[in-house]
Scaffold this motif. Structure first.
Motif, PDB file in Angstrom:
ATOM      1  N   SER A 157     -16.155  -3.756 -20.802  1.00 44.81           N
ATOM      2  CA  SER A 157     -17.171  -2.721 -20.609  1.00 44.81           C
ATOM      3  C   SER A 157     -16.605  -1.315 -20.549  1.00 44.81           C
ATOM      4  O   SER A 157     -17.314  -0.387 -20.162  1.00 44.81           O
ATOM      5  CB  SER A 157     -17.957  -3.000 -19.317  1.00 44.81           C
ATOM      6  N   TRP A 158     -15.331  -1.142 -20.939  1.00 45.44           N
ATOM      7  CA  TRP A 158     -14.739   0.192 -20.838  1.00 45.44           C
ATOM      8  C   TRP A 158     -15.448   1.191 -21.747  1.00 45.44           C
ATOM      9  O   TRP A 158     -15.569   2.375 -21.423  1.00 45.44           O
ATOM     10  CB  TRP A 158     -13.251   0.128 -21.181  1.00 45.44           C
ATOM     11  N   ASN A 159     -15.957   0.760 -22.893  1.00 43.47           N
ATOM     12  CA  ASN A 159     -16.622   1.648 -23.849  1.00 43.47           C
ATOM     13  C   ASN A 159     -18.141   1.644 -23.710  1.00 43.47           C
ATOM     14  O   ASN A 159     -18.826   2.280 -24.513  1.00 43.47           O
ATOM     15  CB  ASN A 159     -16.239   1.263 -25.283  1.00 43.47           C
ATOM     16  N   ASP A 160     -18.672   0.947 -22.712  1.00 44.52           N
ATOM     17  CA  ASP A 160     -20.123   0.917 -22.525  1.00 44.52           C
ATOM     18  C   ASP A 160     -20.602   2.225 -21.905  1.00 44.52           C
ATOM     19  O   ASP A 160     -19.832   2.996 -21.339  1.00 44.52           O
ATOM     20  CB  ASP A 160     -20.522  -0.257 -21.624  1.00 44.52           C
ATOM     21  N   SER A 161     -21.912   2.465 -22.021  1.00 44.00           N
ATOM     22  CA  SER A 161     -22.497   3.640 -21.395  1.00 44.00           C
ATOM     23  C   SER A 161     -22.483   3.488 -19.876  1.00 44.00           C
ATOM     24  O   SER A 161     -22.542   2.383 -19.346  1.00 44.00           O
ATOM     25  CB  SER A 161     -23.946   3.822 -21.881  1.00 44.00           C
ATOM     26  N   MET A 165     -19.905   6.412 -13.888  1.00 46.06           N
ATOM     27  CA  MET A 165     -20.420   5.963 -12.605  1.00 46.06           C
ATOM     28  C   MET A 165     -19.692   4.723 -12.115  1.00 46.06           C
ATOM     29  O   MET A 165     -19.355   4.597 -10.928  1.00 46.06           O
ATOM     30  CB  MET A 165     -21.926   5.692 -12.721  1.00 46.06           C
ATOM     31  N   ARG A 166     -19.410   3.796 -13.023  1.00 42.80           N
ATOM     32  CA  ARG A 166     -18.688   2.592 -12.628  1.00 42.80           C
ATOM     33  C   ARG A 166     -17.256   2.916 -12.209  1.00 42.80           C
ATOM     34  O   ARG A 166     -16.704   2.266 -11.326  1.00 42.80           O
ATOM     35  CB  ARG A 166     -18.690   1.582 -13.780  1.00 42.80           C
ATOM     36  N   LEU A 167     -16.671   3.927 -12.837  1.00 38.48           N
ATOM     37  CA  LEU A 167     -15.311   4.305 -12.472  1.00 38.48           C
ATOM     38  C   LEU A 167     -15.279   4.914 -11.075  1.00 38.48           C
ATOM     39  O   LEU A 167     -14.371   4.603 -10.276  1.00 38.48           O
ATOM     40  CB  LEU A 167     -14.762   5.295 -13.505  1.00 38.48           C
ATOM     41  N   VAL A 168     -16.247   5.765 -10.750  1.00 36.56           N
ATOM     42  CA  VAL A 168     -16.331   6.327  -9.395  1.00 36.56           C
ATOM     43  C   VAL A 168     -16.535   5.215  -8.368  1.00 36.56           C
ATOM     44  O   VAL A 168     -15.902   5.204  -7.297  1.00 36.56           O
ATOM     45  CB  VAL A 168     -17.471   7.370  -9.320  1.00 36.56           C
ATOM     46  N   TYR A 218     -20.908   1.456  -2.676  1.00 35.52           N
ATOM     47  CA  TYR A 218     -22.044   0.548  -2.866  1.00 35.52           C
ATOM     48  C   TYR A 218     -23.293   1.327  -3.279  1.00 35.52           C
ATOM     49  O   TYR A 218     -24.026   0.919  -4.196  1.00 35.52           O
ATOM     50  CB  TYR A 218     -22.286  -0.224  -1.574  1.00 35.52           C
ATOM     51  N   LEU A 219     -23.536   2.467  -2.612  1.00 35.26           N
ATOM     52  CA  LEU A 219     -24.734   3.255  -2.899  1.00 35.26           C
ATOM     53  C   LEU A 219     -24.666   3.892  -4.278  1.00 35.26           C
ATOM     54  O   LEU A 219     -25.711   4.116  -4.903  1.00 35.26           O
ATOM     55  CB  LEU A 219     -24.940   4.312  -1.822  1.00 35.26           C
ATOM     56  N   VAL A 220     -23.479   4.212  -4.752  1.00 40.71           N
ATOM     57  CA  VAL A 220     -23.346   4.786  -6.088  1.00 40.71           C
ATOM     58  C   VAL A 220     -23.941   3.847  -7.130  1.00 40.71           C
ATOM     59  O   VAL A 220     -24.709   4.263  -8.020  1.00 40.71           O
ATOM     60  CB  VAL A 220     -21.873   5.103  -6.398  1.00 40.71           C
ATOM     61  N   ILE A 223     -27.946   3.253  -6.402  1.00 41.91           N
ATOM     62  CA  ILE A 223     -28.801   4.332  -6.871  1.00 41.91           C
ATOM     63  C   ILE A 223     -28.794   4.396  -8.406  1.00 41.91           C
ATOM     64  O   ILE A 223     -29.802   4.687  -9.045  1.00 41.91           O
ATOM     65  CB  ILE A 223     -28.335   5.674  -6.278  1.00 41.91           C
ATOM     66  N   GLY A 224     -27.630   4.098  -8.994  1.00 38.05           N
ATOM     67  CA  GLY A 224     -27.533   4.096 -10.447  1.00 38.05           C
ATOM     68  C   GLY A 224     -28.155   2.879 -11.100  1.00 38.05           C
ATOM     69  O   GLY A 224     -28.084   2.736 -12.326  1.00 38.05           O
ATOM     70  N   ASN A 225     -28.736   1.973 -10.285  1.00 34.30           N
ATOM     71  CA  ASN A 225     -29.409   0.770 -10.786  1.00 34.30           C
ATOM     72  C   ASN A 225     -28.475  -0.091 -11.615  1.00 34.30           C
ATOM     73  O   ASN A 225     -28.808  -0.618 -12.669  1.00 34.30           O
ATOM     74  CB  ASN A 225     -30.633   1.132 -11.624  1.00 34.30           C
TER      75      ASN A 225
END
Length: 226
Positions: A157-161, A165-168, A218-220, A223-225
C-alpha cells in the motif's frame, strides 16, 4: 412508240430515286454507329486501376480514416477514471487483523489509567496484578499492530492514496511502542528504597506520554475513516 413509254418511265423514276437519295445523303448528318450500338466499357471486377482517381478504393480509405479519427476523438473525450487498486489475500488478512485488534486500544488505555490511578493513591492489592496484566496486553497489542501495519504500509500500500495519513499514524504508534517498552522497564519496586518515588514518577510520566501518543495515532486513522 407506246411500247417504249413504260421503259422510259421506269428509267426516269429510277433516275429521280437515285438523285433524291444522293441529295439526302449529302445533306444529312454523318451516321453515328453509337446511336444504334452504343459502346460499353467492359468492367473487370478483379482489375484495379491505380492511376484512376475515380476508383472506389480512395473512397473506402477516406471513410475508414474518418471513422478511425472519430473513434479516436470519442476516446479522448471520455473522462479518465482511476485504476482500481487490488491487493493480495495476505495483505487483506493483515489489514483485518490490524483493524480488529485496534478496537481494543482505547478500552485498554482507559482500564490501565484507572488501575494506575488507584495504585498511585495507595490502593494496591489485586489492582496491582491487574495493572501488570493490562500493561502486558497493551504491549502485545501494539506489537501485533506494528507488525501488520508496517508490513502493509511499506509493502503493497505504499503507492496507494492516503499514504501521508497512514505514515503519520504509523510514526505515532511506533513512538508509543518505544514508550510502552520504556514504561515496562521503569516499573517501580519498593525494594529500591529511596529510588522508589523517583521510579514511580518516571513510570507514570512514561505511561501517560505513551498513552497520549497511542491515542493520537488511533484518532488519526479513526477521523480519516481508515
Amino acid at each position: 412508240m407506246l411500247r417504249e413509254q413504260p421503259h422510259l418511265m421506269r428509267t426516269v423514276i429510277y433516275a429521280l430515286t437515285v438523285w433524291v437519295s444522293a441529295v439526302g445523303a449529302a445533306s444529312a448528318d454523318p451516321f453515328d454507329n453509337n446511336t444504334f450500338m452504343p459502346l460499353t466499357a467492359h468492367h473487370d471486377p478483379w482489375r484495379v486501376d491505380w492511376l484512376n482517381t475515380a476508383t472506389a478504393a480512395p473512397a473506402v480509405l477516406s471513410v475508414r480514416i474518418a471513422s478511425d479519427t472519430a473513434a479516436a476523438q470519442q476516446a479522448n473525450n471520455q473522462p479518465l477514471h482511476a485504476a482500481a487498486v487490488t491487493h493480495s489475500d495476505a495483505y487483506l488478512m493483515r489489514a483485518k487483523i490490524h483493524r480488529v485488534a485496534s478496537w481494543a486500544t482505547l478500552p485498554l488505555f482507559a482500564t490501565q489509567l484507572a488501575l494506575g490511578a488507584a495504585i498511585w493513591d495507595g490502593d494496591s492489592g489485586w489492582k496491582k496484578g491487574a495493572h501488570g496484566v493490562v500493561g502486558a496486553g497493551i504491549v502485545g497489542l501494539f506489537g501485533v499492530n506494528t507488525a501488520t501495519g508496517a508490513w502493509n504500509l511499506f509493502g503493497e500500500s505504499w503507492n496507494d492514496s492516503g499514504r501521508g495519513m497512514r505514515l503519520v499514524h504509523s510514526l505515532l504508534m511506533m513512538a508509543a511502542d518505544v514508550g510502552f517498552v520504556a514504561t515496562s522497564i521503569s516499573t517501580p519496586s519498593e525494594h529500591r528504597g529511596l529510588n522508589f518515588v523517583a521510579d514511580r514518577d518516571t513510570h507514570r510520566n512514561l505511561a501517560l506520554t505513551s498513552i497520549g501518543l497511542g491515542t493520537a495515532g488511533y484518532l488519526v486513522m479513526l477521523i480519516g475513516n481508515h
